[in-house]
Design an enzyme around this catalytic site. Structure first.
Site, PDB file in Angstrom:
ATOM      1  N   GLY A  50       0.858  -1.186   0.000  1.00  0.00           N
ATOM      2  CA  GLY A  50       0.000   0.000   0.000  1.00  0.00           C
ATOM      3  C   GLY A  50       0.890   1.230   0.000  1.00  0.00           C
ATOM      4  N   GLN A 193      -5.725  -8.633  -2.935  1.00  0.00           N
ATOM      5  CA  GLN A 193      -5.760  -7.686  -1.810  1.00  0.00           C
ATOM      6  C   GLN A 193      -7.203  -7.389  -1.394  1.00  0.00           C
ATOM      7  OE1 GLN A 193      -3.828  -7.423  -4.486  1.00  0.00           O
ATOM      8  NE2 GLN A 193      -1.927  -6.333  -4.092  1.00  0.00           N
ATOM      9  N   ASP A 234      -1.419   5.205  -6.236  1.00  0.00           N
ATOM     10  CA  ASP A 234      -0.005   5.009  -5.888  1.00  0.00           C
ATOM     11  C   ASP A 234       0.870   6.167  -6.357  1.00  0.00           C
ATOM     12  OD1 ASP A 234      -1.228   2.172  -5.976  1.00  0.00           O
ATOM     13  OD2 ASP A 234       0.618   2.013  -4.824  1.00  0.00           O
TER      14      ASP A 234
HETATM   15  O1  MRU Z   1       0.564  -3.719  -4.861  1.00  0.00           O
HETATM   16  P1  MRU Z   1      -0.082  -3.049  -3.686  1.00  0.00           P
HETATM   17  O2  MRU Z   1      -0.969  -3.957  -2.913  1.00  0.00           O
HETATM   18  O3  MRU Z   1       0.903  -2.317  -2.829  1.00  0.00           O
HETATM   19  O4  MRU Z   1      -1.019  -1.952  -4.360  1.00  0.00           O
HETATM   20  C1  MRU Z   1      -1.721  -1.076  -3.549  1.00  0.00           C
HETATM   21  C2  MRU Z   1      -2.693  -0.241  -4.270  1.00  0.00           C
HETATM   22  O5  MRU Z   1      -2.760  -0.209  -5.475  1.00  0.00           O
HETATM   23  C3  MRU Z   1      -3.528   0.680  -3.428  1.00  0.00           C
HETATM   24  O6  MRU Z   1      -4.773   0.897  -4.019  1.00  0.00           O
HETATM   25  C4  MRU Z   1      -2.802   2.009  -3.292  1.00  0.00           C
HETATM   26  O7  MRU Z   1      -1.511   1.811  -2.802  1.00  0.00           O
HETATM   27  C5  MRU Z   1      -3.509   2.948  -2.430  1.00  0.00           C
HETATM   28  S1  MRU Z   1      -3.346   2.511  -0.736  1.00  0.00           S
HETATM   29  C6  MRU Z   1      -4.042   3.682   0.241  1.00  0.00           C
END
Ligand code: MRU
Length: 337
Positions: A50, A193, A234
């Site tokens: 995240g 997730q 992100d």
């Molecule tokens: O690959 P991840 O699980 O780290 O991806 C996370 C996401 O895409 C979330 O939607 C993003 O980081 C926003 S978290 C508040």
């Protein structure tokens, strides 16, 4: 408000304690470490994940990298900085937060108290994110016209941030105020997730929900079962183009087609002030084993090729609004450099 009794990361007794998110929801396994390399590995493996949360974890890791060091403290800090920079490329929070810690490190006159100073900085960054989440949750209330059914993607709650979450924080705050009736959570292939983490958080918060395959969104929208879509981000470019978990762009297109508001929620630390558009966002590609296996079990032959972007970029014109701790911004976006 229902009490939640889980956490993503906390700092205790000079160690980072984190929930290994790869083991959820079937097992709650906690890892305790004061080794920055272990934290770098956790970020790579998505034990800690995240966008805001990986920044917070990296800040603690940088502090731990200089703990008990007396010789070549600067060299050791730089080594850890380089290592952590290599973990995941897309979420800008990681780089923004590490730059903030580096500025603090560079301001030191001598290194005997480097650990204490950097640890305080990491704690301040953690606390700031917690406050941003609260504000995002409150600011997000403005997007609800009626009691709504919300669709969300990936995980944006406590397991992704230092607080209640971004998109999840809005859902939770709005639910507590009677503005959300039901949530559809995309399972979020390939690492799930949604079904592993968001569902866990929804259940803990007492919010009624259903899981669905990522490909079910169009049907739900056609049946007029969704009032609005909220996801996290992100990395957001100055024009509002937003990178988020793979599949977010599909959702934005579907929302546009069905005339459903599509919102992004993120702290301002997710805005990359150095890039004009999403074309400049580096997208992470993951190992194909994440597609060809589930929980270590092979589901397709390992010699198959696979297309594995972890993120996509949603063009700004498809985003109805971007909610940060500062307020709700609407298209056209012109974030300040
Ligand atoms: O690959 P991840 O699980 O780290 O991806 C996370 C996401 O895409 C979330 O939607 C993003 O980081 C926003 S978290 C508040």
């Amino acid at each position: 408000m229902k009490q939640t009794d889980y956490f993503s990361v906390k700092f205790e007794n000079d160690k980072l304690v984190f929930t290994d998110q790869t083991r959820l929801p079937l097992e709650e396994v906690f890892v305790e470490t004061d080794n920055y390399e272990r934290i770098a590995e956790a970020i790579e493996r998505l034990e800690i994940r995240g966008a805001p949360l990986i920044g917070i974890a990296a800040a603690y890791a940088l502090a731990l990298a200089v703990k008990n060091e007396k010789q070549d403290v600067k060299g050791k800090f730089e080594k850890a900085y380089q290592r952590l920079s290599q973990t995941r490329p897309t979420a800008v929070n990681l780089f923004n937060v590490m730059a903030e810690v580096k500025e603090t490190f560079n301001g030191l006159n001598e290194y005997s108290n480097a650990y204490d100073v950097l640890l305080n900085k990491a704690k301040e960054i953690h606390k700031k994110d917690e406050e941003y989440c609260e504000k995002i949750g409150m600011n997000g209330l403005a997007i609800f016209k009626t009691k709504s059914v919300v669709l969300t993607h990936c995980n944006t709650g406590k397991f992704a941030t230092g607080g209640i979450g971004t998109a999840f924080g809005i859902i939770k705050t709005a639910y507590d105020k009677g503005l959300v009736s039901f949530v559809y959570a995309d399972e979020t292939r390939p690492l799930l997730q949604g079904s592993r983490l968001t569902a866990f958080e929804l259940e803990k918060s007492g919010i009624p929900f259903a899981l669905q395959t990522d490909s079910s969104a169009a049907v739900l929208m056609k049946q007029k079962k969704i009032d609005l879509v909220i996801t996290g981000a992100d990395r957001i470019a100055l024009n509002g183009d937003s990178a988020n978990k793979i599949g977010t762009y599909n959702l934005a297109m579907l929302s546009f087609h069905h005339d459903i508001p599509f919102y992004i929620a993120a702290p301002s630390t997710t805005i990359d002030r150095t890039i004009a558009t999403g074309d400049e966002i580096k997208i992470e590609y993951r190992d194909k084993s994440e597609l060809l296996t589930i929980n270590g079990k092979q589901i397709a032959p390992s010699h198959y090729d696979a297309f594995t972007p972890a993120f996509d970029v949603t063009p700004a014109h498809l985003i109805t609004g971007i909610i940060t701790e500062e307020g709700v911004f609407n298209f056209p976006y012109n974030f300040i450099q």
